[in-house]
Design an enzyme around this catalytic site. Structure first.
Site: not given
Length: 370
Positions: A192, A267, A306, A312, A324
């Protein structure tokens, strides 16, 4: 162009077009009620101009009442009862024509439909000068329609904005800023962020990321940033009001923009309603929610890959990744339903090269901008 209170309106439907529509409606009513004595009911405040023109053109005898919706306390079983205030006739067994200036949501029609059925009218028809098919979702039939119009804010010929504009002999619509505003969504790993950057440049839109806005305000210790930080430091959710005010401030900074890409906001349905209300005050709206759609297993694979280079920790743990993704779907489901009801939801295949996905997104946006 005219200005009523704080809003500008531009010409939309001419006096000549309105007259032609009223002529058509009147001829249909003359044919349907030839030799009969119908009761014409005009619903105030808006219908007085339309109703008077129709009644002047009716060639047989008729009775007329101009009414308003009212209520009174009934019995313990009936409770609050809705009624037509100003009705001068007994309607049982009568043929009734309800004259409406405009039918959009149809909420008033539903109430009047119940009242007329209880009154045991022989029959009734609804004749409206303006009809908004995109807004009307009720089951009450609207048999006679003058002019079908898009779901726009209009004034004139009986219709007003906060009391002004009813006396105008033609119809004006609210002047809209030529903007394209998108709510962009995508699960973690859908790309995104990459697509938002590309679309921002391609269409000259302003990209507003909730995360970036929060970080900027907190780092620069703005009043809104300090307010948000006070909640974050306590482990509490930042109230909608603070988040919305931050987003509104970003829009205000970019006056004259071609449009906005809202990323990470709204949201909740409450936030979506607040955004809609704010954009409406600016003469524009959210034109689409666009969501990149990618299968879960592909997302997990992308994020784990990734995680090998990003450093991360939340990209290195599969359980965290799947949670998530689950959270994303739980949040998005509410908004998907909200925007689907407005025919503004667009799901786009998020699998393929960056260029392929951009092309798919662009097809949607190009169609919106026509």
């Amino acid at each position: 162009m005219i200005k009523l209170h704080d809003l500008e309106f531009e010409p939309f439907i001419s006096e000549g077009e309105i007259t032609k529509a009223i002529d058509r409606i009147s001829e249909e009513l003359n044919a349907d009620y030839d030799g009969k004595i119908p009761v014409f009911i005009g619903v105030l405040n808006g219908s007085f101009m339309f109703a008077s023109e129709v009644i002047k053109r009716f060639r047989s005898d008729c009775e007329v009442s101009f009414v308003k919706m009212g209520s009174y306390e009934g019995t313990e079983t009936t409770g609050n009862v809705r009624t037509l205030v100003g009705l001068n006739q007994e309607l049982k067994g009568r043929e009734v024509v309800l004259l409406e200036d405009i039918v959009d949501t149809g909420n008033t029609l539903v109430e009047i439909d119940e009242i007329l059925k209880k009154a045991e009218v022989a029959s009734y028809k609804v004749a409206t000068l303006f009809f908004k098919p995109a807004a009307y979702k009720k089951n009450v039939p609207v048999q006679i329609k003058g002019i079908e119009i898009p779901d726009k804010f209009i004034v004139g010929f009986g219709l007003d904005y906060d009391g002004l504009g009813r006396n105008l002999t033609q119809v004006y619509k609210r002047k809209e800023n030529k903007m394209t505003n998108l709510v962009l969504f995508g699960p973690p790993g859908a790309g995104k962020g990459t697509q938002a950057t590309i679309l921002k440049d391609k269409y000259q839109l302003v990209h507003i990321s909730t995360g970036d806005v929060f970080r900027f305000n907190i780092k620069n210790q703005t009043e809104l940033g300090l307010s948000a930080k006070s909640y974050i430091d306590k482990g509490q959710l930042v109230p909608d009001e603070v988040t919305i005010n931050m987003l509104n401030a970003e829009v205000e900074k970019n006056e004259g923009a071609n449009g906005f890409i809202f990323d990470g906001f709204p949201r909740t349905e409450a936030q979506a309603e607040a955004l809609s209300k704010y954009l409406e005050s600016k003469g524009t709206e959210v034109h689409a929610m666009i969501a990149l759609e990618v299968e879960d297993e592909i997302l997990v694979e992308r994020l784990l890959e990734r995680g090998k280079t990003s450093g991360r920790p939340d990209d290195a743990d599969e359980a965290v990744i799947r949670n998530r993704i689950k959270v994303y779907y739980n949040e998005t489901a509410i908004l998907k339903n909200y925007y689907q009801k407005q025919d503004k939801y667009y799901g786009v295949n998020g699998v393929g090269s960056i260029e392929e996905i951009t092309e798919r997104l662009s097809k949607v946006i190009d169609e919106l901008m026509k």
